[in-house]
Write a protein that holds these residues in place. Structure first.
Motif, PDB file in Angstrom:
ATOM      1  N   LEU A 114      41.307  22.960  61.611  1.00 27.59           N
ATOM      2  CA  LEU A 114      41.308  22.886  63.068  1.00 27.59           C
ATOM      3  C   LEU A 114      42.727  22.749  63.600  1.00 27.59           C
ATOM      4  CD1 LEU A 114      38.356  20.350  63.500  1.00 27.59           C
ATOM      5  CD2 LEU A 114      38.243  22.846  63.505  1.00 27.59           C
ATOM      6  N   GLU A 115      42.866  22.974  64.899  1.00 26.75           N
ATOM      7  CA  GLU A 115      44.133  22.721  65.566  1.00 26.75           C
ATOM      8  C   GLU A 115      44.100  21.291  66.089  1.00 26.75           C
ATOM      9  OE1 GLU A 115      44.586  25.679  68.568  1.00 26.75           O
ATOM     10  OE2 GLU A 115      44.717  27.338  67.139  1.00 26.75           O
ATOM     11  N   PRO A 116      45.167  20.530  65.891  1.00 26.74           N
ATOM     12  CA  PRO A 116      45.145  19.126  66.326  1.00 26.74           C
ATOM     13  C   PRO A 116      44.968  19.031  67.835  1.00 26.74           C
ATOM     14  CG  PRO A 116      47.379  19.820  65.803  1.00 26.74           C
ATOM     15  CD  PRO A 116      46.476  20.929  65.353  1.00 26.74           C
ATOM     16  N   PRO A 117      44.374  17.939  68.307  1.00 28.95           N
ATOM     17  CA  PRO A 117      44.200  17.783  69.756  1.00 28.95           C
ATOM     18  C   PRO A 117      45.543  17.686  70.459  1.00 28.95           C
ATOM     19  CG  PRO A 117      43.698  15.737  68.613  1.00 28.95           C
ATOM     20  CD  PRO A 117      43.879  16.775  67.561  1.00 28.95           C
ATOM     21  N   GLU A 118      45.581  18.160  71.681  1.00 26.23           N
ATOM     22  CA  GLU A 118      46.790  18.011  72.471  1.00 26.23           C
ATOM     23  C   GLU A 118      46.973  16.534  72.810  1.00 26.23           C
ATOM     24  OE1 GLU A 118      46.595  20.543  75.844  1.00 26.23           O
ATOM     25  OE2 GLU A 118      46.401  22.388  74.661  1.00 26.23           O
ATOM     26  N   VAL A 119      48.217  16.155  73.030  1.00 24.93           N
ATOM     27  CA  VAL A 119      48.506  14.757  73.338  1.00 24.93           C
ATOM     28  C   VAL A 119      47.735  14.351  74.591  1.00 24.93           C
ATOM     29  CG1 VAL A 119      50.304  13.108  73.962  1.00 24.93           C
ATOM     30  CG2 VAL A 119      50.770  14.892  72.266  1.00 24.93           C
ATOM     31  N   GLY A 120      47.001  13.253  74.493  1.00 27.49           N
ATOM     32  CA  GLY A 120      46.171  12.798  75.598  1.00 27.49           C
ATOM     33  C   GLY A 120      44.731  13.226  75.465  1.00 27.49           C
ATOM     34  N   ASP A 121      44.466  14.199  74.574  1.00 30.80           N
ATOM     35  CA  ASP A 121      43.105  14.646  74.319  1.00 30.80           C
ATOM     36  C   ASP A 121      42.586  13.917  73.087  1.00 30.80           C
ATOM     37  OD1 ASP A 121      40.752  15.968  74.531  1.00 30.80           O
ATOM     38  OD2 ASP A 121      41.559  17.985  74.239  1.00 30.80           O
TER      39      ASP A 121
ATOM     40  N   GLN B 131      39.694  15.399  71.072  1.00 32.52           N
ATOM     41  CA  GLN B 131      39.009  16.278  70.138  1.00 32.52           C
ATOM     42  C   GLN B 131      39.916  17.425  69.704  1.00 32.52           C
ATOM     43  OE1 GLN B 131      36.286  15.687  68.724  1.00 32.52           O
ATOM     44  NE2 GLN B 131      35.223  14.223  70.022  1.00 32.52           N
ATOM     45  N   PRO B 132      39.972  17.696  68.384  1.00 31.41           N
ATOM     46  CA  PRO B 132      40.722  18.867  67.918  1.00 31.41           C
ATOM     47  C   PRO B 132      40.039  20.153  68.351  1.00 31.41           C
ATOM     48  CG  PRO B 132      39.511  17.870  66.113  1.00 31.41           C
ATOM     49  CD  PRO B 132      39.345  16.956  67.288  1.00 31.41           C
ATOM     50  N   LYS B 133      40.800  21.234  68.340  1.00 25.63           N
ATOM     51  CA  LYS B 133      40.287  22.524  68.788  1.00 25.63           C
ATOM     52  C   LYS B 133      40.038  23.442  67.593  1.00 25.63           C
ATOM     53  CE  LYS B 133      40.773  21.720  73.268  1.00 25.63           C
ATOM     54  NZ  LYS B 133      41.150  20.302  73.197  1.00 25.63           N
ATOM     55  N   ALA B 134      39.012  24.270  67.709  1.00 23.28           N
ATOM     56  CA  ALA B 134      38.785  25.295  66.700  1.00 23.28           C
ATOM     57  C   ALA B 134      39.896  26.330  66.806  1.00 23.28           C
ATOM     58  CB  ALA B 134      37.426  25.955  66.915  1.00 23.28           C
TER      59      ALA B 134
ATOM     60  N   GLU C 167      32.904  17.199  67.425  1.00 26.33           N
ATOM     61  CA  GLU C 167      33.885  18.282  67.560  1.00 26.33           C
ATOM     62  C   GLU C 167      33.186  19.605  67.830  1.00 26.33           C
ATOM     63  OE1 GLU C 167      37.189  16.323  64.495  1.00 26.33           O
ATOM     64  OE2 GLU C 167      35.870  17.936  63.835  1.00 26.33           O
ATOM     65  N   LEU C 168      32.076  19.838  67.144  1.00 23.67           N
ATOM     66  CA  LEU C 168      31.309  21.059  67.367  1.00 23.67           C
ATOM     67  C   LEU C 168      30.800  21.114  68.799  1.00 23.67           C
ATOM     68  CD1 LEU C 168      29.908  23.629  66.399  1.00 23.67           C
ATOM     69  CD2 LEU C 168      28.045  22.204  65.527  1.00 23.67           C
ATOM     70  N   ALA C 169      30.247  20.013  69.270  1.00 25.68           N
ATOM     71  CA  ALA C 169      29.732  19.971  70.640  1.00 25.68           C
ATOM     72  C   ALA C 169      30.845  20.221  71.648  1.00 25.68           C
ATOM     73  CB  ALA C 169      29.066  18.620  70.902  1.00 25.68           C
ATOM     74  N   SER C 170      31.999  19.597  71.434  1.00 29.55           N
ATOM     75  CA  SER C 170      33.123  19.751  72.353  1.00 29.55           C
ATOM     76  C   SER C 170      33.620  21.189  72.386  1.00 29.55           C
ATOM     77  CB  SER C 170      34.259  18.807  71.945  1.00 29.55           C
ATOM     78  OG  SER C 170      35.412  19.016  72.737  1.00 29.55           O
TER      79      SER C 170
ATOM     80  N   ALA D  90      28.593  28.055  62.342  1.00 36.09           N
ATOM     81  CA  ALA D  90      27.823  27.125  63.173  1.00 36.09           C
ATOM     82  C   ALA D  90      28.405  27.045  64.579  1.00 36.09           C
ATOM     83  CB  ALA D  90      27.796  25.743  62.528  1.00 36.09           C
ATOM     84  N   LEU D  91      29.733  27.092  64.676  1.00 35.65           N
ATOM     85  CA  LEU D  91      30.369  27.038  65.991  1.00 35.65           C
ATOM     86  C   LEU D  91      29.991  28.249  66.831  1.00 35.65           C
ATOM     87  CD1 LEU D  91      32.319  25.941  68.100  1.00 35.65           C
ATOM     88  CD2 LEU D  91      34.194  27.012  66.832  1.00 35.65           C
ATOM     89  N   ASN D  92      30.085  29.441  66.258  1.00 35.09           N
ATOM     90  CA  ASN D  92      29.764  30.639  67.028  1.00 35.09           C
ATOM     91  C   ASN D  92      28.281  30.719  67.375  1.00 35.09           C
ATOM     92  OD1 ASN D  92      32.135  32.169  67.627  1.00 35.09           O
ATOM     93  ND2 ASN D  92      32.376  32.564  65.453  1.00 35.09           N
ATOM     94  N   ILE D  93      27.422  30.300  66.444  1.00 43.15           N
ATOM     95  CA  ILE D  93      25.984  30.284  66.729  1.00 43.15           C
ATOM     96  C   ILE D  93      25.689  29.313  67.870  1.00 43.15           C
ATOM     97  CG2 ILE D  93      23.715  29.632  65.815  1.00 43.15           C
ATOM     98  CD1 ILE D  93      24.717  30.626  63.066  1.00 43.15           C
TER      99      ILE D  93
END
Length: 240
Positions: free
Chosen positions: A90-97, A99-102, A127-130, A160-163
């Motif tokens: 994953l991509e690390p969350p931005e500062v202040g966020d 949840q990490p990003k897909a 993370e999946l939900a976000s 699972a993320l795309n589904i």
């Protein structure tokens, strides 16, 4: 003397790493590097005699840690969470966020392109939900009805993320997870339909390699996706 090599590329001693890092972080010390290792943020391999062996990936990981401390004053606990996300693809969350990003490689609006998205990412339920723009309880429903899979460590992959993203779109039109069981069952029957083709391709004198078999799977799946699209359009036009 020639640079030592490993299967991951060149390897560096802690002194060489320190010299390299000091071009950007002049105050870094060997003690600092050892401190980060002791706290589990880096894990360089060791030679039989106990000397540390740093790979380019180890060095980039060190740079990331030092930048997060210098530029954003993040505590090691938060940086460790970022590194854990990166280790899971994953991509690390931005500062202040939080949840990490897909990774962007998972983002595609094209149905055929989604057939070959990488699946080596691992997301927690939250993370999946976000990343899918939905709620954790909907994830539970998708798992309950067999629409998405969760591994033994409770992680979800890129498929699972795309589904889930597509399921969430259908949810906005009133279709719940239980309604998607029909779609899932249809996909399962289609796999049974072309399974003999794949079995034949993987056996015999001219057996296809794993990459070739994967490519064949994607070709068949792409044809089925296109056929689905055309048949749906045909049925809709018949009812209009």
């Amino acid at each position: 003397m020639a640079r030592l090599q490993s299967s991951a590329g060149p390897i560096f001693s802690i002194g060489e790493v320190l010299k390299d890092l000091r071009t950007e972080f002049p105050n870094v010390t060997i003690s600092k590097i050892r401190f980060l290792e002791a706290h589990g943020l880096i894990a360089p391999a060791r030679t039989p005699s106990g000397y540390r062996k740093f790979t380019p990936l180890n060095i980039e990981r060190l740079r990331y840690i030092l930048r997060m401390q210098r530029d954003y004053f993040l505590p090691l606990r938060v940086i460790q969470q970022h590194l854990d996300a990166m280790d899971r693809g994953l991509e690390p969350p931005e500062v202040g966020d939080t949840q990490p990003k897909a990774p962007r490689t998972l983002e595609s609006t094209d149905a055929l392109a989604r057939m070959s998205v990488p699946t080596n990412v691992r997301l927690t339920k939250n993370e999946l939900a976000s990343n899918a723009g939905t709620q954790a309880d909907f994830i539970d429903e998708l798992v309950q009805y067999g629409i998405i899979n969760v591994d033994s460590n409770n992680y979800f992959d890129g498929l699972a993320l795309n589904i889930t993203k597509q399921a969430q779109i259908l949810r906005t039109f009133g279709l719940q997870a239980r309604h998607l069981k029909t779609v899932s069952s249809s996909a399962s029957r289609e796999v049974d339909l072309f399974a003999p083709i794949l079995k034949s391709a993987r056996s015999g004198k001219n057996a296809a390699s794993s990459p070739q078999a994967e490519e064949l799977t994607l070709q068949i799946a792409a044809a089925i996706v296109s056929l689905h699209e055309l048949l749906l359009r045909q049925f809709v036009e018949q009812q209009s």
